[in-house]
Design a protein around this motif. Structure first.
Motif, PDB file in Angstrom:
ATOM      1  N   PHE A 273      51.839-114.797 -52.279  1.00  0.00           N
ATOM      2  CA  PHE A 273      53.054-115.540 -52.177  1.00  0.00           C
ATOM      3  C   PHE A 273      53.313-115.461 -50.635  1.00  0.00           C
ATOM      4  CE2 PHE A 273      57.473-114.726 -50.970  1.00  0.00           C
ATOM      5  CZ  PHE A 273      57.944-115.895 -51.504  1.00  0.00           C
ATOM      6  N   TRP A 274      53.345-114.253 -49.965  1.00  0.00           N
ATOM      7  CA  TRP A 274      53.518-114.354 -48.577  1.00  0.00           C
ATOM      8  C   TRP A 274      52.364-115.245 -47.869  1.00  0.00           C
ATOM      9  CZ3 TRP A 274      57.783-113.418 -46.270  1.00  0.00           C
ATOM     10  CH2 TRP A 274      58.646-112.732 -46.921  1.00  0.00           C
ATOM     11  N   GLN A 275      51.242-115.364 -48.271  1.00  0.00           N
ATOM     12  CA  GLN A 275      49.981-116.151 -47.482  1.00  0.00           C
ATOM     13  C   GLN A 275      50.580-117.679 -47.725  1.00  0.00           C
ATOM     14  OE1 GLN A 275      46.513-115.554 -49.261  1.00  0.00           O
ATOM     15  NE2 GLN A 275      45.849-113.887 -48.572  1.00  0.00           N
ATOM     16  N   GLN A 276      50.878-118.047 -48.951  1.00  0.00           N
ATOM     17  CA  GLN A 276      51.429-119.408 -49.017  1.00  0.00           C
ATOM     18  C   GLN A 276      52.796-119.786 -48.391  1.00  0.00           C
ATOM     19  OE1 GLN A 276      49.658-121.926 -50.668  1.00  0.00           O
ATOM     20  NE2 GLN A 276      51.455-123.243 -49.907  1.00  0.00           N
TER      21      GLN A 276
ATOM     22  N   ASP B 289      55.294-122.376 -43.788  1.00  0.00           N
ATOM     23  CA  ASP B 289      56.089-122.572 -42.786  1.00  0.00           C
ATOM     24  C   ASP B 289      55.646-122.794 -41.453  1.00  0.00           C
ATOM     25  OD1 ASP B 289      58.049-122.040 -44.866  1.00  0.00           O
ATOM     26  OD2 ASP B 289      58.852-119.924 -44.047  1.00  0.00           O
ATOM     27  N   LEU B 290      54.664-121.892 -41.292  1.00  0.00           N
ATOM     28  CA  LEU B 290      53.814-122.087 -39.938  1.00  0.00           C
ATOM     29  C   LEU B 290      53.474-123.691 -39.659  1.00  0.00           C
ATOM     30  CD1 LEU B 290      52.371-118.709 -39.444  1.00  0.00           C
ATOM     31  CD2 LEU B 290      54.532-119.637 -38.494  1.00  0.00           C
ATOM     32  N   ALA B 291      53.015-124.333 -40.774  1.00  0.00           N
ATOM     33  CA  ALA B 291      52.492-125.457 -40.802  1.00  0.00           C
ATOM     34  C   ALA B 291      53.387-126.794 -40.537  1.00  0.00           C
ATOM     35  CB  ALA B 291      51.625-125.856 -42.284  1.00  0.00           C
ATOM     36  N   ASP B 292      54.429-126.209 -40.914  1.00  0.00           N
ATOM     37  CA  ASP B 292      55.729-127.336 -40.324  1.00  0.00           C
ATOM     38  C   ASP B 292      55.972-127.390 -39.067  1.00  0.00           C
ATOM     39  OD1 ASP B 292      56.097-127.955 -42.887  1.00  0.00           O
ATOM     40  OD2 ASP B 292      57.577-126.619 -43.237  1.00  0.00           O
ATOM     41  N   GLU B 293      55.265-126.337 -38.122  1.00  0.00           N
ATOM     42  CA  GLU B 293      55.643-126.193 -36.601  1.00  0.00           C
ATOM     43  C   GLU B 293      54.499-127.048 -35.817  1.00  0.00           C
ATOM     44  OE1 GLU B 293      58.395-124.652 -35.480  1.00  0.00           O
ATOM     45  OE2 GLU B 293      58.897-124.438 -37.633  1.00  0.00           O
TER      46      GLU B 293
ATOM     47  N   ASP C 166      53.602-126.920 -32.913  1.00  0.00           N
ATOM     48  CA  ASP C 166      52.858-126.064 -31.642  1.00  0.00           C
ATOM     49  C   ASP C 166      52.054-124.988 -32.336  1.00  0.00           C
ATOM     50  OD1 ASP C 166      55.460-125.090 -32.368  1.00  0.00           O
ATOM     51  OD2 ASP C 166      55.550-124.023 -30.530  1.00  0.00           O
ATOM     52  N   ILE C 167      52.192-124.729 -33.568  1.00  0.00           N
ATOM     53  CA  ILE C 167      51.602-123.769 -34.317  1.00  0.00           C
ATOM     54  C   ILE C 167      50.415-123.996 -35.307  1.00  0.00           C
ATOM     55  CG2 ILE C 167      51.884-121.626 -35.819  1.00  0.00           C
ATOM     56  CD1 ILE C 167      54.522-121.266 -34.429  1.00  0.00           C
ATOM     57  N   GLU C 168      49.255-123.586 -35.229  1.00  0.00           N
ATOM     58  CA  GLU C 168      48.172-123.899 -36.138  1.00  0.00           C
ATOM     59  C   GLU C 168      47.719-122.450 -36.772  1.00  0.00           C
ATOM     60  OE1 GLU C 168      43.735-125.949 -36.304  1.00  0.00           O
ATOM     61  OE2 GLU C 168      44.874-125.631 -34.380  1.00  0.00           O
ATOM     62  N   VAL C 169      47.715-122.394 -38.147  1.00  0.00           N
ATOM     63  CA  VAL C 169      46.907-121.316 -38.977  1.00  0.00           C
ATOM     64  C   VAL C 169      45.670-121.480 -39.117  1.00  0.00           C
ATOM     65  CG1 VAL C 169      47.057-119.801 -40.844  1.00  0.00           C
ATOM     66  CG2 VAL C 169      49.157-120.844 -40.072  1.00  0.00           C
ATOM     67  N   VAL C 170      44.928-120.808 -38.072  1.00  0.00           N
ATOM     68  CA  VAL C 170      43.259-121.159 -38.061  1.00  0.00           C
ATOM     69  C   VAL C 170      42.562-120.257 -39.099  1.00  0.00           C
ATOM     70  CG1 VAL C 170      43.403-121.845 -35.791  1.00  0.00           C
ATOM     71  CG2 VAL C 170      43.219-119.468 -36.013  1.00  0.00           C
ATOM     72  N   ALA C 171      43.060-119.308 -39.359  1.00  0.00           N
ATOM     73  CA  ALA C 171      42.602-118.252 -40.486  1.00  0.00           C
ATOM     74  C   ALA C 171      43.483-117.419 -41.194  1.00  0.00           C
ATOM     75  CB  ALA C 171      41.657-117.265 -39.829  1.00  0.00           C
ATOM     76  N   VAL C 172      43.193-117.074 -42.498  1.00  0.00           N
ATOM     77  CA  VAL C 172      43.989-116.394 -43.261  1.00  0.00           C
ATOM     78  C   VAL C 172      42.874-115.191 -44.022  1.00  0.00           C
ATOM     79  CG1 VAL C 172      45.477-116.292 -45.464  1.00  0.00           C
ATOM     80  CG2 VAL C 172      45.525-118.307 -43.898  1.00  0.00           C
TER      81      VAL C 172
ATOM     82  N   VAL D 167      58.582-117.292 -36.189  1.00  0.00           N
ATOM     83  CA  VAL D 167      58.276-118.493 -35.211  1.00  0.00           C
ATOM     84  C   VAL D 167      58.534-118.224 -33.924  1.00  0.00           C
ATOM     85  CG1 VAL D 167      58.476-121.053 -34.988  1.00  0.00           C
ATOM     86  CG2 VAL D 167      58.254-120.237 -37.151  1.00  0.00           C
ATOM     87  N   ARG D 168      59.745-117.820 -33.585  1.00  0.00           N
ATOM     88  CA  ARG D 168      60.391-117.453 -32.506  1.00  0.00           C
ATOM     89  C   ARG D 168      59.292-116.270 -31.849  1.00  0.00           C
ATOM     90  NH1 ARG D 168      63.567-113.609 -30.895  1.00  0.00           N
ATOM     91  NH2 ARG D 168      64.513-113.337 -32.899  1.00  0.00           N
ATOM     92  N   ALA D 169      59.163-115.212 -32.637  1.00  0.00           N
ATOM     93  CA  ALA D 169      58.079-114.246 -32.282  1.00  0.00           C
ATOM     94  C   ALA D 169      56.764-114.490 -31.701  1.00  0.00           C
ATOM     95  CB  ALA D 169      58.221-112.978 -33.143  1.00  0.00           C
TER      96      ALA D 169
END
Length: 195
Positions: free
Chosen positions: A14-17, A22-26, A28-34, A117-119
């Motif tokens: 749940f938290w991974q998804q 949420d981060l994909a919507d930003e 300037d942010i890219e999730v490169v690994a989970v 996101v701010r952090a």
């Protein structure tokens, strides 16, 4: 624009998804690994360029293996400027302090995930403020550093509600010694009510 490369270390689907979405919507942010385990996190960190790691503390059951991953990753990634933000549901003082001792830059509870996101941006820009979830505990711990180990023990027992005579019995010290230590604690900690 440089995108902030984030690795998410979280075992709960749940938290991974939720966090990945949420981060994909930003922009300037890219999730490169989970990663879902300590081992996966160590492997992913070795094979992906990362700027910020979001690290859960309990990756398998209640093992605190996120702290073990933090301990292993920080020395390897420190020279590359990688920052680690702990993201967890745990609020225990010992765990918060251990996270910072092991090199975490910030500590945010999942109840405050709206602040992530701010952090991440602050961490990336090297201007991170300690989140309110951890700041009060950090301030208290800094104040308590003024106490000697024996005073700290007396302080903790008093905080648990033990009387002077109960503390005296438990520590095998005279009541006068306990009174004197409580007075010293009161002088060092303005917010302490020792009577």
């Amino acid at each position: 624009m440089n995108r902030i490369r984030v690795m998410l270390v979280e075992d709960d689907p749940f938290w991974q998804q939720h966090l990945s979405t949420d981060l994909a919507d930003e922009p300037d942010i890219e999730v490169v690994a989970v990663a879902g385990t300590k081992e996966e996190a160590v492997l992913a960190a070795a094979s992906h360029p990362i700027d910020v790691i979001l690290m859960d503390i309990n990756l398998t059951a209640n093992n605190l293996d996120g702290l073990e991953a933090l301990k292993e990753l920080v020395p390897r990634l420190f020279d590359d400027g990688v920052k680690v933000i702990m993201l967890t549901s745990l609020t225990e003082r010992e765990i918060i302090m251990k996270s910072f001792q092991l090199g975490a830059l910030n500590y945010i509870t999942k109840q405050s995930c709206k602040d992530i996101v701010r952090a991440i941006r602050e961490a990336y820009e090297d201007r991170s403020t300690i989140h309110a979830d951890a700041a009060r505990i950090m301030r208290n711990e800094i104040q308590l550093m003024e106490l000697t180990p024996m005073e700290r023990e007396v302080f903790e027992l008093r905080k648990e509600g033990l009387s002077k005579s109960q503390i005296s019995e438990k520590l095998h010290k005279s009541t006068n010694t306990i009174k004197s230590q409580l007075k010293s604690i009161k002088n060092k900690l303005t917010s302490f009510k020792g009577d």
